[in-house]
Design a protein around this motif. Structure first.
Motif, PDB file in Angstrom:
ATOM      1  N   UNK A  47      84.679  14.532 -10.913  1.00  0.00           N
ATOM      2  CA  UNK A  47      84.223  15.929 -10.864  1.00  0.00           C
ATOM      3  C   UNK A  47      82.911  16.100 -11.636  1.00  0.00           C
ATOM      4  N   UNK A  48      82.859  15.556 -12.835  1.00  0.00           N
ATOM      5  CA  UNK A  48      81.660  15.662 -13.659  1.00  0.00           C
ATOM      6  C   UNK A  48      80.508  14.877 -13.024  1.00  0.00           C
ATOM      7  N   UNK A  49      80.823  13.718 -12.471  1.00  0.00           N
ATOM      8  CA  UNK A  49      79.803  12.922 -11.797  1.00  0.00           C
ATOM      9  C   UNK A  49      79.238  13.664 -10.595  1.00  0.00           C
ATOM     10  N   UNK A  50      80.080  14.345  -9.836  1.00  0.00           N
ATOM     11  CA  UNK A  50      79.634  15.113  -8.673  1.00  0.00           C
ATOM     12  C   UNK A  50      78.718  16.262  -9.092  1.00  0.00           C
ATOM     13  N   UNK A  51      79.089  16.971 -10.142  1.00  0.00           N
ATOM     14  CA  UNK A  51      78.255  18.072 -10.634  1.00  0.00           C
ATOM     15  C   UNK A  51      76.907  17.532 -11.121  1.00  0.00           C
ATOM     16  N   UNK A  52      76.926  16.427 -11.832  1.00  0.00           N
ATOM     17  CA  UNK A  52      75.686  15.831 -12.312  1.00  0.00           C
ATOM     18  C   UNK A  52      74.768  15.409 -11.178  1.00  0.00           C
ATOM     19  N   UNK A  53      75.340  14.778 -10.160  1.00  0.00           N
ATOM     20  CA  UNK A  53      74.537  14.360  -9.003  1.00  0.00           C
ATOM     21  C   UNK A  53      73.994  15.563  -8.234  1.00  0.00           C
ATOM     22  N   UNK A  54      74.811  16.609  -8.109  1.00  0.00           N
ATOM     23  CA  UNK A  54      74.362  17.809  -7.415  1.00  0.00           C
ATOM     24  C   UNK A  54      73.216  18.484  -8.172  1.00  0.00           C
ATOM     25  N   UNK A  55      73.311  18.523  -9.495  1.00  0.00           N
ATOM     26  CA  UNK A  55      72.224  19.088 -10.298  1.00  0.00           C
ATOM     27  C   UNK A  55      70.943  18.283 -10.133  1.00  0.00           C
ATOM     28  N   UNK A  56      71.085  16.976 -10.096  1.00  0.00           N
ATOM     29  CA  UNK A  56      69.920  16.119  -9.911  1.00  0.00           C
ATOM     30  C   UNK A  56      69.311  16.301  -8.522  1.00  0.00           C
ATOM     31  N   UNK A  57      70.150  16.395  -7.514  1.00  0.00           N
ATOM     32  CA  UNK A  57      69.659  16.599  -6.145  1.00  0.00           C
ATOM     33  C   UNK A  57      68.965  17.950  -6.006  1.00  0.00           C
ATOM     34  N   UNK A  58      69.578  18.999  -6.540  1.00  0.00           N
ATOM     35  CA  UNK A  58      68.936  20.315  -6.503  1.00  0.00           C
ATOM     36  C   UNK A  58      67.623  20.302  -7.279  1.00  0.00           C
ATOM     37  N   UNK A  59      67.565  19.541  -8.367  1.00  0.00           N
ATOM     38  CA  UNK A  59      66.321  19.413  -9.117  1.00  0.00           C
ATOM     39  C   UNK A  59      65.225  18.759  -8.297  1.00  0.00           C
ATOM     40  N   UNK A  60      65.597  17.776  -7.485  1.00  0.00           N
ATOM     41  CA  UNK A  60      64.600  17.124  -6.622  1.00  0.00           C
ATOM     42  C   UNK A  60      64.100  18.087  -5.544  1.00  0.00           C
ATOM     43  N   UNK A  61      64.992  18.865  -4.964  1.00  0.00           N
ATOM     44  CA  UNK A  61      64.590  19.857  -3.960  1.00  0.00           C
ATOM     45  C   UNK A  61      63.669  20.896  -4.603  1.00  0.00           C
ATOM     46  N   UNK A  62      64.024  21.338  -5.795  1.00  0.00           N
ATOM     47  CA  UNK A  62      63.201  22.315  -6.503  1.00  0.00           C
ATOM     48  C   UNK A  62      61.827  21.736  -6.803  1.00  0.00           C
ATOM     49  N   UNK A  63      61.752  20.454  -7.149  1.00  0.00           N
ATOM     50  CA  UNK A  63      60.456  19.811  -7.408  1.00  0.00           C
ATOM     51  C   UNK A  63      59.564  19.858  -6.172  1.00  0.00           C
ATOM     52  N   UNK A  64      60.160  19.677  -4.993  1.00  0.00           N
ATOM     53  CA  UNK A  64      59.387  19.771  -3.755  1.00  0.00           C
ATOM     54  C   UNK A  64      58.786  21.169  -3.615  1.00  0.00           C
ATOM     55  N   UNK A  65      59.622  22.206  -3.801  1.00  0.00           N
ATOM     56  CA  UNK A  65      59.107  23.572  -3.679  1.00  0.00           C
ATOM     57  C   UNK A  65      58.092  23.861  -4.777  1.00  0.00           C
ATOM     58  N   UNK A  66      58.298  23.333  -5.969  1.00  0.00           N
ATOM     59  CA  UNK A  66      57.348  23.543  -7.067  1.00  0.00           C
ATOM     60  C   UNK A  66      55.988  22.932  -6.724  1.00  0.00           C
ATOM     61  N   UNK A  67      56.002  21.764  -6.099  1.00  0.00           N
ATOM     62  CA  UNK A  67      54.758  21.121  -5.678  1.00  0.00           C
ATOM     63  C   UNK A  67      54.025  21.998  -4.673  1.00  0.00           C
ATOM     64  N   UNK A  68      54.758  22.506  -3.690  1.00  0.00           N
ATOM     65  CA  UNK A  68      54.150  23.371  -2.666  1.00  0.00           C
ATOM     66  C   UNK A  68      53.604  24.656  -3.274  1.00  0.00           C
ATOM     67  N   UNK A  69      54.359  25.262  -4.187  1.00  0.00           N
ATOM     68  CA  UNK A  69      53.929  26.508  -4.820  1.00  0.00           C
ATOM     69  C   UNK A  69      52.680  26.263  -5.663  1.00  0.00           C
ATOM     70  N   UNK A  70      52.646  25.177  -6.435  1.00  0.00           N
ATOM     71  CA  UNK A  70      51.480  24.876  -7.270  1.00  0.00           C
ATOM     72  C   UNK A  70      50.246  24.611  -6.410  1.00  0.00           C
ATOM     73  N   UNK A  71      50.429  23.932  -5.300  1.00  0.00           N
ATOM     74  CA  UNK A  71      49.320  23.670  -4.376  1.00  0.00           C
ATOM     75  C   UNK A  71      48.760  24.989  -3.848  1.00  0.00           C
ATOM     76  N   UNK A  72      49.636  25.876  -3.419  1.00  0.00           N
ATOM     77  CA  UNK A  72      49.188  27.173  -2.923  1.00  0.00           C
ATOM     78  C   UNK A  72      48.532  28.008  -4.020  1.00  0.00           C
ATOM     79  N   UNK A  73      49.063  27.936  -5.242  1.00  0.00           N
ATOM     80  CA  UNK A  73      48.461  28.687  -6.348  1.00  0.00           C
ATOM     81  C   UNK A  73      47.013  28.244  -6.566  1.00  0.00           C
ATOM     82  N   UNK A  74      46.784  26.941  -6.526  1.00  0.00           N
ATOM     83  CA  UNK A  74      45.418  26.433  -6.686  1.00  0.00           C
ATOM     84  C   UNK A  74      44.514  26.887  -5.546  1.00  0.00           C
ATOM     85  N   UNK A  75      45.037  26.852  -4.319  1.00  0.00           N
ATOM     86  CA  UNK A  75      44.232  27.281  -3.171  1.00  0.00           C
ATOM     87  C   UNK A  75      43.899  28.766  -3.238  1.00  0.00           C
TER      88      UNK A  75
END
Length: 149
Positions: A47-75
């Motif tokens: 259970x704890x391992x699943x929550x940890x992996x899910x947090x890490x996966x959501x963090x990776x997805x968020x990093x993708x959106x953060x990259x896109x948002x930062x790119x647009x902010x610069x533009x």
């Protein structure tokens, strides 16, 4: 409101995505710690391992959106700061994006209010993924065995 001022406002809002990204990074690291902590103690808790992996996966997805948002902010900031006319800047931007394969050539004639809404939608997506990370973290902490007496 002038178009240049709208561009500044959108760029400023998009730069707030950096704070969201930092908070998400902390939650992703917490997910790694939660996922690995039981193993360090010699305990396997799926259970704890699943929550940890899910947090890490959501963090990776968020990093993708953060990259896109930062790119647009610069533009958006660059478009607002440029001394040439907005139509010249827009045309140059669309050509550059199409040349790099970042935008289809047919999408180049969009007005700036539509572009602004699209960029702010990316920021909302980033915030929603961070919200999911936060809910998962809180749910995991509240469901953890150390809260039971």
């Amino acid at each position: 409101m002038s178009t240049d001022m709208q561009l500044y406002c959108v760029a400023s809002l998009l730069r707030r995505g950096h704070s969201l990204d930092q908070f998400s990074t902390g939650l992703a690291l917490l997910g790694v710690a939660l996922g690995l902590a039981p193993w360090w103690q010699g305990i396997y808790n799926p259970w704890v391992l699943t929550i940890g992996c899910a947090l890490l996966l959501l963090g990776a997805v968020q990093k993708y959106w953060a990259f896109r948002v930062a790119f647009d902010a610069d533009l958006f900031q660059r478009m607002a700061d440029s001394p040439s006319t907005l139509s010249d800047r827009t045309q140059a931007l669309d050509q550059a994006l199409a040349g790099l394969g970042l935008q289809a050539a047919k999408r180049g004639d969009r007005p700036w209010p539509e572009r602004s809404r699209s960029a702010l939608t990316l920021l909302r997506r980033q915030a929603m993924v961070l919200g999911a990370q936060l809910l998962l973290t809180l749910g995991g902490l509240l469901a953890s065995p150390w809260w039971t007496i």
